[in-house]
Design a protein around this motif. Structure first.
Motif, PDB file in Angstrom:
ATOM      1  N   PHE A 217      24.835  45.007  48.850  1.00 41.86           N
ATOM      2  CA  PHE A 217      25.841  45.453  47.989  1.00 41.86           C
ATOM      3  C   PHE A 217      27.223  44.649  48.590  1.00 41.86           C
ATOM      4  O   PHE A 217      27.946  44.142  47.848  1.00 41.86           O
ATOM      5  N   GLY A 218      27.438  44.510  50.056  1.00 40.75           N
ATOM      6  CA  GLY A 218      28.985  44.124  50.475  1.00 40.75           C
ATOM      7  C   GLY A 218      28.658  42.663  50.273  1.00 40.75           C
ATOM      8  O   GLY A 218      29.607  41.953  49.939  1.00 40.75           O
ATOM      9  N   LEU A 219      27.476  42.107  50.379  1.00 42.55           N
ATOM     10  CA  LEU A 219      27.384  40.472  50.282  1.00 42.55           C
ATOM     11  C   LEU A 219      27.532  40.169  48.697  1.00 42.55           C
ATOM     12  O   LEU A 219      28.073  39.166  48.683  1.00 42.55           O
ATOM     13  N   ALA A 220      27.206  40.873  48.000  1.00 39.82           N
ATOM     14  CA  ALA A 220      27.516  40.705  46.646  1.00 39.82           C
ATOM     15  C   ALA A 220      28.915  40.798  46.109  1.00 39.82           C
ATOM     16  O   ALA A 220      29.345  39.970  45.263  1.00 39.82           O
ATOM     17  N   VAL A 221      29.574  41.874  46.833  1.00 41.27           N
ATOM     18  CA  VAL A 221      30.908  41.736  46.445  1.00 41.27           C
ATOM     19  C   VAL A 221      31.702  40.622  47.118  1.00 41.27           C
ATOM     20  O   VAL A 221      32.450  40.009  46.559  1.00 41.27           O
ATOM     21  N   LEU A 222      31.178  40.264  48.291  1.00 42.37           N
ATOM     22  CA  LEU A 222      32.120  38.999  49.018  1.00 42.37           C
ATOM     23  C   LEU A 222      31.664  37.678  48.343  1.00 42.37           C
ATOM     24  O   LEU A 222      32.486  36.966  48.302  1.00 42.37           O
ATOM     25  N   ALA A 223      30.092  37.477  47.837  1.00 50.19           N
ATOM     26  CA  ALA A 223      30.030  36.243  47.154  1.00 50.19           C
ATOM     27  C   ALA A 223      30.760  36.300  45.779  1.00 50.19           C
ATOM     28  O   ALA A 223      31.326  35.070  45.334  1.00 50.19           O
ATOM     29  N   THR A 224      31.095  37.254  45.029  1.00 51.94           N
ATOM     30  CA  THR A 224      31.960  37.193  43.836  1.00 51.94           C
ATOM     31  C   THR A 224      33.333  36.745  44.224  1.00 51.94           C
ATOM     32  O   THR A 224      33.853  35.974  43.623  1.00 51.94           O
ATOM     33  N   ALA A 225      33.693  37.519  45.305  1.00 53.83           N
ATOM     34  CA  ALA A 225      35.411  37.264  45.650  1.00 53.83           C
ATOM     35  C   ALA A 225      35.467  35.803  46.104  1.00 53.83           C
ATOM     36  O   ALA A 225      36.333  35.334  45.923  1.00 53.83           O
ATOM     37  N   MET A 226      34.475  35.123  46.913  1.00 55.47           N
ATOM     38  CA  MET A 226      34.855  33.680  47.384  1.00 55.47           C
ATOM     39  C   MET A 226      34.551  32.748  46.095  1.00 55.47           C
ATOM     40  O   MET A 226      35.267  31.949  46.039  1.00 55.47           O
ATOM     41  N   LEU A 227      33.647  33.101  45.073  1.00 54.46           N
ATOM     42  CA  LEU A 227      33.568  32.088  44.040  1.00 54.46           C
ATOM     43  C   LEU A 227      34.568  32.226  43.132  1.00 54.46           C
ATOM     44  O   LEU A 227      35.210  31.314  42.691  1.00 54.46           O
ATOM     45  N   LYS A 228      35.260  33.532  42.898  1.00 55.21           N
ATOM     46  CA  LYS A 228      36.598  33.660  42.331  1.00 55.21           C
ATOM     47  C   LYS A 228      37.850  32.750  43.162  1.00 55.21           C
ATOM     48  O   LYS A 228      38.649  32.272  42.472  1.00 55.21           O
ATOM     49  N   THR A 229      37.792  33.017  44.267  1.00 55.56           N
ATOM     50  CA  THR A 229      38.786  32.468  45.132  1.00 55.56           C
ATOM     51  C   THR A 229      38.965  31.014  44.907  1.00 55.56           C
ATOM     52  O   THR A 229      39.784  30.150  44.628  1.00 55.56           O
ATOM     53  N   ASP A 230      37.604  30.461  45.055  1.00 54.80           N
ATOM     54  CA  ASP A 230      37.280  28.850  45.161  1.00 54.80           C
ATOM     55  C   ASP A 230      37.924  28.339  43.660  1.00 54.80           C
ATOM     56  O   ASP A 230      38.393  27.294  43.537  1.00 54.80           O
ATOM     57  N   ALA A 231      37.569  29.124  42.663  1.00 55.63           N
ATOM     58  CA  ALA A 231      37.592  28.972  41.203  1.00 55.63           C
ATOM     59  C   ALA A 231      39.056  29.011  40.973  1.00 55.63           C
ATOM     60  O   ALA A 231      39.650  28.349  39.701  1.00 55.63           O
ATOM     61  N   ALA A 232      39.942  29.686  41.731  1.00 57.52           N
ATOM     62  CA  ALA A 232      41.298  29.953  41.260  1.00 57.52           C
ATOM     63  C   ALA A 232      42.155  28.538  41.270  1.00 57.52           C
ATOM     64  O   ALA A 232      42.033  27.782  42.306  1.00 57.52           O
ATOM     65  N   PRO A 233      42.979  28.562  40.512  1.00 60.49           N
ATOM     66  CA  PRO A 233      43.931  27.270  40.623  1.00 60.49           C
ATOM     67  C   PRO A 233      44.902  27.327  41.932  1.00 60.49           C
ATOM     68  O   PRO A 233      45.362  28.549  42.008  1.00 60.49           O
ATOM     69  N   ARG A 234      45.056  26.339  42.551  1.00 62.07           N
ATOM     70  CA  ARG A 234      45.536  26.164  43.529  1.00 62.07           C
ATOM     71  C   ARG A 234      47.200  25.607  43.418  1.00 62.07           C
ATOM     72  O   ARG A 234      47.350  24.539  42.687  1.00 62.07           O
ATOM     73  N   PRO A 235      48.396  26.220  44.060  1.00 61.76           N
ATOM     74  CA  PRO A 235      49.752  25.578  43.736  1.00 61.76           C
ATOM     75  C   PRO A 235      49.724  24.327  44.339  1.00 61.76           C
ATOM     76  O   PRO A 235      49.338  24.003  45.294  1.00 61.76           O
ATOM     77  N   GLN A 236      50.334  23.505  43.456  1.00 66.06           N
ATOM     78  CA  GLN A 236      50.703  21.999  44.083  1.00 66.06           C
ATOM     79  C   GLN A 236      51.514  21.927  45.212  1.00 66.06           C
ATOM     80  O   GLN A 236      52.751  22.648  45.057  1.00 66.06           O
ATOM     81  N   GLN A 237      51.205  21.461  46.176  1.00 64.51           N
ATOM     82  CA  GLN A 237      52.175  20.971  47.191  1.00 64.51           C
ATOM     83  C   GLN A 237      53.136  20.082  47.020  1.00 64.51           C
ATOM     84  O   GLN A 237      52.715  18.950  46.568  1.00 64.51           O
ATOM     85  N   SER A 238      54.338  20.228  47.389  1.00 67.14           N
ATOM     86  CA  SER A 238      55.229  19.098  47.305  1.00 67.14           C
ATOM     87  C   SER A 238      54.782  18.081  48.149  1.00 67.14           C
ATOM     88  O   SER A 238      54.451  18.131  49.246  1.00 67.14           O
ATOM     89  N   ARG A 239      55.161  16.874  47.731  1.00 71.37           N
ATOM     90  CA  ARG A 239      55.021  15.573  48.487  1.00 71.37           C
ATOM     91  C   ARG A 239      56.130  15.419  49.554  1.00 71.37           C
ATOM     92  O   ARG A 239      55.993  14.668  50.589  1.00 71.37           O
ATOM     93  N   PHE A 240      57.282  16.212  49.541  1.00 70.79           N
ATOM     94  CA  PHE A 240      58.490  16.070  50.242  1.00 70.79           C
ATOM     95  C   PHE A 240      58.369  17.034  51.572  1.00 70.79           C
ATOM     96  O   PHE A 240      57.974  18.200  51.207  1.00 70.79           O
TER      97      PHE A 240
END
Length: 240
Positions: A217-240
């Motif tokens: 049960f806990g691993l199913a929650v974790l797997a979903t959370a990791m998939l959603k975290t990896d799929a979430a758009p990441r804020p672009q970092q400034s080059r400066f």
């Protein structure tokens, strides 16, 4: 000494140790994972970690009693279930809340019913109330929870989301609560109404069930959370 030492032929005692180590390992993994997942998923993952921790402490206590007496009073099982089962039901609520917030009244209904489900079954099995009536009330509580998970607002939110990782995780979590949790009333029925079952066999069954009902049960929650975290758009970092 022999009464407190795990013997090579003590299969039931061995399953206590295996379940204990598995639950501890999962609790550590999930606690670490709260720092890896997106903010919306921290609470479902943390609740799953608490479930594993409580189950691990309960298993440790039960293991000590088993090694000393080769018997497990039912209170050791029900104390753990009274905490872990409501927490798992609430994990569903916050799991779905990552998509849309379910009604607050549903939160309280699920909490109250999940607690009563365990307490009533304990009172019947301990002889405080009529065993058959308590067993049936416990079944009704479990069926109510399943009804909410399959046909209620939680299922509606997940089905309408078209979010494949969440839908897949919800499917496996719901399957565990449907099939995995059926082990408990089934063993209760056999022990109370079907002529009984040996304490060692019952301990083995419950310990192995922890791998499905707590760890998977806990691993199913974790797997979903990791998939959603990896799929979430990441804020672009400034080059400066």
């Amino acid at each position: 000494m022999n009464g407190t030492v795990l013997q090579a032929t003590d299969v039931a005692g061995g399953t206590f140790s295996v379940a204990l180590f598995g639950l501890i390992a999962e609790a550590v993994l999930l606690l670490l994972a709260t720092g890896w997942v997106a903010r919306a998923w921290k609470l479902p993952v943390a609740l799953s970690a608490v479930v594993a921790l409580v189950a691990a402490f309960g298993t440790l206590q039960a293991r000590d009693v088993w090694l000393a007496t080769h018997q497990i009073p039912i209170s050791y099982q029900y104390v753990g279930w009274a905490v872990t089962m409501p927490l798992q039901v609430l994990t569903f609520f916050f799991f779905v809340a990552t998509l849309a917030t379910p009604p607050a009244a549903l939160f309280w209904r699920l909490l109250v019913v999940s607690i009563l489900m365990v307490v009533v079954r304990y009172m019947g099995e301990a002889g405080f109330t009529h065993a058959a009536l308590s067993f049936l009330i416990g079944i009704v509580g479990w069926l109510y929870i399943l009804g909410e998970l399959f046909f209620g607002r939680l299922n509606e939110i997940v089905a309408n989301s078209h979010d494949e990782p969440v839908q897949r995780g919800y499917f496996w979590m719901r399957l565990i609560v449907t099939i995995g949790w059926a082990i408990y009333p089934l063993c209760n029925f056999i022990a109370g109404f079907g002529g009984g079952v040996g304490g060692g066999s019952l301990a083995i069954t419950y310990n192995l069930a922890d791998f499905v009902n707590r760890i998977a049960f806990g691993l199913a929650v974790l797997a979903t959370a990791m998939l959603k975290t990896d799929a979430a758009p990441r804020p672009q970092q400034s080059r400066f």
